[in-house]
Design an enzyme around this catalytic site. Structure first.
Site, PDB file in Angstrom:
ATOM      1  CD1 TRP A  10      42.500  32.752  36.629  1.00  0.00           C
ATOM      2  CD2 TRP A  10      40.405  33.049  37.353  1.00  0.00           C
ATOM      3  NE1 TRP A  10      41.668  32.108  35.759  1.00  0.00           N
ATOM      4  CE2 TRP A  10      40.373  32.272  36.183  1.00  0.00           C
ATOM      5  CE3 TRP A  10      39.206  33.357  37.991  1.00  0.00           C
ATOM      6  CZ2 TRP A  10      39.181  31.802  35.630  1.00  0.00           C
ATOM      7  CZ3 TRP A  10      38.020  32.896  37.451  1.00  0.00           C
ATOM      8  CH2 TRP A  10      38.012  32.138  36.272  1.00  0.00           C
ATOM      9  CE  LYS A  11      49.847  35.876  40.070  1.00  0.00           C
ATOM     10  NZ  LYS A  11      51.098  36.585  39.871  1.00  0.00           N
ATOM     11  CD  GLU A  96      51.733  37.061  43.414  1.00  0.00           C
ATOM     12  OE1 GLU A  96      50.588  36.598  43.534  1.00  0.00           O
ATOM     13  OE2 GLU A  96      52.231  37.368  42.308  1.00  0.00           O
ATOM     14  CD  GLU A 166      54.664  31.187  39.187  1.00  0.00           C
ATOM     15  OE1 GLU A 166      53.890  31.190  38.232  1.00  0.00           O
ATOM     16  OE2 GLU A 166      54.428  31.767  40.262  1.00  0.00           O
ATOM     17  N   GLY A 233      49.589  33.991  35.119  1.00  0.00           N
ATOM     18  CA  GLY A 233      48.892  34.993  35.916  1.00  0.00           C
ATOM     19  C   GLY A 233      48.085  35.915  35.015  1.00  0.00           C
ATOM     20  N   GLY A 234      48.661  37.048  34.676  1.00  0.00           N
ATOM     21  CA  GLY A 234      47.958  38.089  33.916  1.00  0.00           C
ATOM     22  C   GLY A 234      47.235  37.571  32.682  1.00  0.00           C
TER      23      GLY A 234
HETATM   24  P1  13P Z   1      52.237  36.588  35.480  1.00  0.00           P
HETATM   25  O1  13P Z   1      51.884  35.602  34.391  1.00  0.00           O
HETATM   26  O2  13P Z   1      51.229  37.685  35.635  1.00  0.00           O
HETATM   27  O3  13P Z   1      53.651  37.068  35.382  1.00  0.00           O
HETATM   28  O4  13P Z   1      52.128  35.766  36.860  1.00  0.00           O
HETATM   29  C1  13P Z   1      52.796  34.548  36.954  1.00  0.00           C
HETATM   30  C2  13P Z   1      52.376  33.913  38.213  1.00  0.00           C
HETATM   31  O5  13P Z   1      52.734  34.340  39.291  1.00  0.00           O
HETATM   32  C3  13P Z   1      51.499  32.738  38.128  1.00  0.00           C
HETATM   33  O6  13P Z   1      51.384  32.108  39.343  1.00  0.00           O
END
Ligand code: 13P
Length: 248
Positions: A10-11, A96, A166, A233-234
């Protein structure tokens, strides 16, 4: 056979209240999942999410862990703290963290060792930047990142680790690696594990793809023989979207 694993990262999104509401909506949508399902909320949401997840098939993870047992590390959380809070998984070395917070292959390794020692399942992230792919260094880079992250673990411990491939250029951009690109690089990562820990161990390690993975592309990616799941992520921020990935 490796059990697929779909994890939501979920960041830095959701308050505790929003996080609890999201998992409440998610649980009935994924109750028949044939894969392992994990959510990794922000650390402050962990207690609220844990309370809602009780009795469900959805597991709890954190987004980072420090390598020290305790001490003067302002802002950090230890593996024992995460474990005590109910986490079973922890993401380590996300791009990140590497890009914005100075995470290195060395600290990724230290964090992985601490997580595994505490009984957490590490989800170790590796992946190349756009220019590294363009200059032909993807395979060398992911091999190095993988072997460095796992250094010092036993074969038995490595077999339990989850690796997330990733490609940085595919994260949050809407660009996805093609099914074949993802499969090929994940194959390289598996060979990197095999080179140090042997084929038997490498065949047990689950390796996810991450980078703009969603309901519309999950089937093609999951049909690839090397791809054992996704780090999302998203598309993990809405129950319906995440359930479409989980129920691929
Ligand atoms: P997204 O699915 O938003 O591209 O993010 C991938 C991610 O960094 C999952 O850790």
């Amino acid at each position: 056979m490796r059990t697929p694993i779909i994890a939501g990262n979920w960041k830095m999104n959701k308050t505790p209240e929003e996080a609890a509401a999201l998992v409440k909506d998610l649980i009935p949508l994924v109750k028949d999942a044939k894969c392992d399902v994990v959510v990794c909320p922000p650390a402050i949401c962990i207690p609220a999410v844990k309370a809602v997840l009780a009795g469900s098939n959805v597991k709890l993870g954190a987004q980072n862990v420090h390598f020290a047992a305790n001490g003067a590390y302002t802002g950090e959380l230890s593996a024992a703290m995460l474990k005590a809070a109910g986490c079973e998984y922890v993401i380590i070395g996300h791009s990140e963290r590497r890009q914005y917070f100075g995470e290195t292959d060395k600290t990724v390794n230290q964090r992985t060792l601490a997580a595994v020692a505490a009984g957490l399942t590490a989800i170790v992230c590796v992946g190349e930047m756009q220019d590294e792919r363009e200059t032909g260094y993807t395979n060398i880079l992911v091999t190095y990142q993988t072997q460095m992250a796992l250094h010092g673990l036993t074969k038995e411990q490595v077999a339990e680790v989850v690796i997330a491939y990733e490609p940085v250029w595919a994260i949050g951009t809407g660009l996805t690696a093609t099914d074949e690109q993802a499969n090929e690089t994940i194959g390289v990562i598996r060979k990197a594990v095999a080179a140090v820990y042997g084929n038997d161990t490498a065949e047990k390690v689950r390796i996810q793809y991450g980078g703009s993975m969603k309901g519309s592309n999950v089937k093609g990616l999951m049909a690839q023989p090397e791809i054992d799941g996704g780090l999302i992520g998203g598309a993990s921020l809405k129950a319906q979207d995440f359930s479409e990935v989980v129920n691929f």
